[in-house]
Design a protein around this motif. Structure first.
Motif, PDB file in Angstrom:
ATOM      1  N   GLY A 126       6.906  -5.502  -7.424  1.00  0.00           N
ATOM      2  CA  GLY A 126       6.872  -4.343  -6.556  1.00  0.00           C
ATOM      3  C   GLY A 126       5.845  -3.321  -6.996  1.00  0.00           C
ATOM      4  N   THR A 127       5.832  -3.046  -8.269  1.00  0.00           N
ATOM      5  CA  THR A 127       4.930  -2.010  -8.766  1.00  0.00           C
ATOM      6  C   THR A 127       3.470  -2.375  -8.487  1.00  0.00           C
ATOM      7  N   GLU A 128       3.143  -3.662  -8.565  1.00  0.00           N
ATOM      8  CA  GLU A 128       1.771  -4.089  -8.251  1.00  0.00           C
ATOM      9  C   GLU A 128       1.468  -3.947  -6.760  1.00  0.00           C
ATOM     10  N   ALA A 129       2.482  -4.115  -5.941  1.00  0.00           N
ATOM     11  CA  ALA A 129       2.279  -3.909  -4.499  1.00  0.00           C
ATOM     12  C   ALA A 129       1.913  -2.441  -4.246  1.00  0.00           C
ATOM     13  N   ILE A 130       2.582  -1.538  -4.975  1.00  0.00           N
ATOM     14  CA  ILE A 130       2.279  -0.105  -4.851  1.00  0.00           C
ATOM     15  C   ILE A 130       0.855   0.187  -5.320  1.00  0.00           C
ATOM     16  N   GLU A 131       0.470  -0.414  -6.452  1.00  0.00           N
ATOM     17  CA  GLU A 131      -0.903  -0.212  -6.946  1.00  0.00           C
ATOM     18  C   GLU A 131      -1.918  -0.606  -5.868  1.00  0.00           C
ATOM     19  N   GLY A 132      -1.670  -1.757  -5.245  1.00  0.00           N
ATOM     20  CA  GLY A 132      -2.584  -2.237  -4.212  1.00  0.00           C
ATOM     21  C   GLY A 132      -2.618  -1.302  -3.016  1.00  0.00           C
ATOM     22  N   ALA A 133      -1.439  -0.798  -2.639  1.00  0.00           N
ATOM     23  CA  ALA A 133      -1.354   0.117  -1.499  1.00  0.00           C
ATOM     24  C   ALA A 133      -2.152   1.394  -1.789  1.00  0.00           C
ATOM     25  N   ILE A 134      -2.033   1.886  -3.022  1.00  0.00           N
ATOM     26  CA  ILE A 134      -2.768   3.103  -3.401  1.00  0.00           C
ATOM     27  C   ILE A 134      -4.279   2.846  -3.345  1.00  0.00           C
ATOM     28  N   LYS A 135      -4.681   1.702  -3.862  1.00  0.00           N
ATOM     29  CA  LYS A 135      -6.111   1.391  -3.841  1.00  0.00           C
ATOM     30  C   LYS A 135      -6.634   1.239  -2.413  1.00  0.00           C
ATOM     31  N   ALA A 136      -5.858   0.581  -1.574  1.00  0.00           N
ATOM     32  CA  ALA A 136      -6.285   0.402  -0.181  1.00  0.00           C
ATOM     33  C   ALA A 136      -6.443   1.756   0.512  1.00  0.00           C
ATOM     34  N   ALA A 137      -5.483   2.654   0.251  1.00  0.00           N
ATOM     35  CA  ALA A 137      -5.532   3.979   0.885  1.00  0.00           C
ATOM     36  C   ALA A 137      -6.742   4.776   0.397  1.00  0.00           C
ATOM     37  N   ARG A 138      -6.993   4.717  -0.893  1.00  0.00           N
ATOM     38  CA  ARG A 138      -8.141   5.451  -1.445  1.00  0.00           C
ATOM     39  C   ARG A 138      -9.457   4.880  -0.911  1.00  0.00           C
ATOM     40  N   LYS A 139      -9.521   3.572  -0.811  1.00  0.00           N
ATOM     41  CA  LYS A 139     -10.759   2.947  -0.333  1.00  0.00           C
ATOM     42  C   LYS A 139     -11.015   3.320   1.129  1.00  0.00           C
ATOM     43  N   TYR A 140      -9.925   3.341   1.900  1.00  0.00           N
ATOM     44  CA  TYR A 140     -10.030   3.703   3.314  1.00  0.00           C
ATOM     45  C   TYR A 140     -10.614   5.116   3.447  1.00  0.00           C
ATOM     46  N   ALA A 141     -10.109   6.024   2.626  1.00  0.00           N
ATOM     47  CA  ALA A 141     -10.592   7.409   2.678  1.00  0.00           C
ATOM     48  C   ALA A 141     -12.027   7.504   2.154  1.00  0.00           C
ATOM     49  N   TRP A 142     -12.305   6.779   1.101  1.00  0.00           N
ATOM     50  CA  TRP A 142     -13.645   6.786   0.498  1.00  0.00           C
ATOM     51  C   TRP A 142     -14.689   6.280   1.492  1.00  0.00           C
ATOM     52  N   ASN A 143     -14.312   5.281   2.242  1.00  0.00           N
ATOM     53  CA  ASN A 143     -15.226   4.751   3.262  1.00  0.00           C
ATOM     54  C   ASN A 143     -15.640   5.824   4.274  1.00  0.00           C
ATOM     55  N   LYS A 144     -14.738   6.777   4.498  1.00  0.00           N
ATOM     56  CA  LYS A 144     -15.032   7.814   5.501  1.00  0.00           C
ATOM     57  C   LYS A 144     -15.954   8.889   4.960  1.00  0.00           C
ATOM     58  N   ASP A 145     -15.712   9.323   3.694  1.00  0.00           N
ATOM     59  CA  ASP A 145     -16.456  10.512   3.237  1.00  0.00           C
ATOM     60  C   ASP A 145     -17.092  10.369   1.848  1.00  0.00           C
ATOM     61  N   HIS A 146     -16.884   9.219   1.212  1.00  0.00           N
ATOM     62  CA  HIS A 146     -17.432   8.976  -0.131  1.00  0.00           C
ATOM     63  C   HIS A 146     -17.048  10.046  -1.151  1.00  0.00           C
ATOM     64  N   ARG A 147     -15.939  10.724  -0.910  1.00  0.00           N
ATOM     65  CA  ARG A 147     -15.442  11.676  -1.915  1.00  0.00           C
ATOM     66  C   ARG A 147     -14.583  10.932  -2.940  1.00  0.00           C
ATOM     67  N   THR A 148     -14.460  11.508  -4.102  1.00  0.00           N
ATOM     68  CA  THR A 148     -13.659  10.858  -5.150  1.00  0.00           C
ATOM     69  C   THR A 148     -12.526  11.775  -5.625  1.00  0.00           C
ATOM     70  N   ASP A 149     -12.091  12.643  -4.721  1.00  0.00           N
ATOM     71  CA  ASP A 149     -10.995  13.552  -5.102  1.00  0.00           C
ATOM     72  C   ASP A 149      -9.857  13.491  -4.077  1.00  0.00           C
ATOM     73  N   HIS A 150      -9.592  12.286  -3.581  1.00  0.00           N
ATOM     74  CA  HIS A 150      -8.537  12.159  -2.570  1.00  0.00           C
ATOM     75  C   HIS A 150      -7.148  12.324  -3.174  1.00  0.00           C
ATOM     76  N   GLU A 151      -6.251  12.807  -2.316  1.00  0.00           N
ATOM     77  CA  GLU A 151      -4.890  13.106  -2.776  1.00  0.00           C
ATOM     78  C   GLU A 151      -3.860  12.248  -2.054  1.00  0.00           C
ATOM     79  N   ILE A 152      -2.756  12.051  -2.726  1.00  0.00           N
ATOM     80  CA  ILE A 152      -1.625  11.328  -2.129  1.00  0.00           C
ATOM     81  C   ILE A 152      -0.405  12.236  -2.192  1.00  0.00           C
ATOM     82  N   ILE A 153       0.343  12.268  -1.110  1.00  0.00           N
ATOM     83  CA  ILE A 153       1.594  13.031  -1.099  1.00  0.00           C
ATOM     84  C   ILE A 153       2.749  12.050  -1.291  1.00  0.00           C
TER      85      ILE A 153
END
Ligand code: PLP
Length: 396
Positions: free
Chosen positions: A106-133
């Motif tokens: 499970g914990t690895e599934a969460i890691e992957g989900a976090i990475k996917a979300a960050r990559k999705y955001a990075w693709n939009k603006d190339h920022r490296t300070d994205h946040e998760i709630i």
């Protein structure tokens, strides 16, 4: 067979002491019962922490695994394999989502989900300070990324600094979520029904409100279905009953019914604009053995109408638990959905009740600091519920 205490001593000598284990050595299982090495039987309302949805030795589940062992246990993700194709298709179909990545836990599934979300955001603006709630009192796992979104300071403190960019809101409090949103928020992560935190189902309005916030701001909604998914709450995935679709879903626990496997699942929008070759990988994830288990689990769920059974048996389960709450002063409330239920206890240590139940041949779990957690195999019937109630009462 050696006396139980010898196995316990051997274990404590060689295994790092990160668990205060109950003093039983479990040896085998059959249906919804476990047997220890002394031959004592336990009715299992813990299911290996919401894992063994089908109970032990369920029909041709074991056979399917034995067959796969004879064919091929492992090959790498550099090649295709048959069970991977089967399992992924079935998970896609059951969820109505688009793409699967299999993990080992499970914990690895969460890691992957976090990475996917960050990559999705990075693709939009190339920022490296994205946040998760994330939510207070949540539980998403013990690896550093997952721990960083787990709203329990007690688990986090000694391991700081954790992953940055995480803000915590209160579960079922939409305004507290809204207050955390910034132009850098890339994802909101929550359990559809909080498990470890004390069995709290999301309020429908809350979940819909979070979804609306996500849509307004192109924030991804990550729903952690590791504990509440796979039929446990009376729909294949708990969010399906709310009519709120996640952008990313995480699964594990009952996904393989005992074989260690997890997954993160992306909807089309997220799959099309996040992880690409080179971004993420795993040696074991999606191996033929684990995927043969997943594939068979979906077959058996369908063939034996497991989700329908959960829906049919739930009113009986709830009625019996409500009767306990009515009867005992120290039980203040029942909370939960389907076969994921909690009894809130006041003025008594839950750990003592759990221990006493074990002595009486009943396995139940705790959650939070004051909740008896009941997450039986999904195949339980009325008779076994009656037996559970009788043994639990004897343990009060
Ligand atoms: C158990 C659990 C996890 C962690 O899964 P592991 O397989 O133990 O890493 C994550 N989220 C939820 C909701 C869980 O119940």
């Amino acid at each position: 067979m050696k006396p139980m205490h010898e196995y316990m001593d051997e274990t404590e000598q060689a295994v790092l002491h990160t668990y205060n284990r109950f003093p039983v050595v479990l040896e085998k299982g059959d249906g919804v019962y476990l047997t220890d090495t002394d031959g004592k039987e336990y009715l299992d309302f813990g299911a290996g922490i919401a894992v063994f949805a089908l109970g032990y030795h369920y029909q041709d589940y074991d056979e399917a695994l034995k067959e796969q062992i004879d064919k091929l246990i492992h090959t790498s993700n550099l090649y295709y394999n048959v069970p991977l194709a089967d399992a992924a298709q079935k998970l896609v179909k059951a969820s109505g989502m688009s793409k699967v990545f299999f993990t080992n836990s499970g914990t690895e599934a969460i890691e992957g989900a976090i990475k996917a979300a960050r990559k999705y955001a990075w693709n939009k603006d190339h920022r490296t300070d994205h946040e998760i709630i994330a939510m207070n009192h949540s539980f998403h796992g013990r690896s550093v990324g997952a721990l960083s979104v787990t709203g329990n300071p007690h688990y986090q403190e000694a391991f700081k600094p954790l992953m940055g960019g995480v803000k915590f809101a209160d579960f079922n409090d939409l305004e507290s979520v809204r207050a955390c949103v910034t132009d850098r928020t890339c994802a909101i992560i929550l359990e559809t029904v909080q498990g470890e935190g004390g069995i709290y189902p999301a309020d429908p309005d809350f979940l819909k409100g979070v979804k609306a916030i996500c849509e307004e701001n192109d924030i991804l909604l990550i729903l952690d279905e590791i504990q509440c998914g796979m039929g446990r709450t009376g729909s294949m995935f708990a969010w399906q009953d709310y009519g709120v679709e996640p952008d990313i879903m995480t699964c594990a626990k009952a996904l393989g019914c005992g074989v260690p496997v997890g997954a993160f699942v992306l909807n089309e929008k997220t799959a099309a604009a996040s992880l690409v070759p080179g971004d993420h990988g795993t040696t074991y994830g999606g191996n033929p053995f684990a995927c043969a288990a997943v594939s068979k689990v979906f077959d058996l769920f369908e063939k034996n109408r497991i989700v329908e059974h959960v829906r049919e048996i739930t009113p009986y389960f709830e009625e019996k638990l409500d009767a306990l709450v009515e009867k005992y002063e120290f039980l203040t409330k029942r909370r939960g959905k389907g076969l994921m239920q909690g009894l809130v206890v006041k003025d008594r240590p839950v750990g003592e009740i759990v221990k006493k139940a074990l002595e009486n041949g009943l396995i139940v779990l705790s959650a939070g600091s004051d909740v008896i957690r009941l997450v039986p195999p999904l195949v339980i019937g009325e008779e076994e519920i009656d037996e559970m109630i009788q043994k639990l009462e004897a343990s009060f």
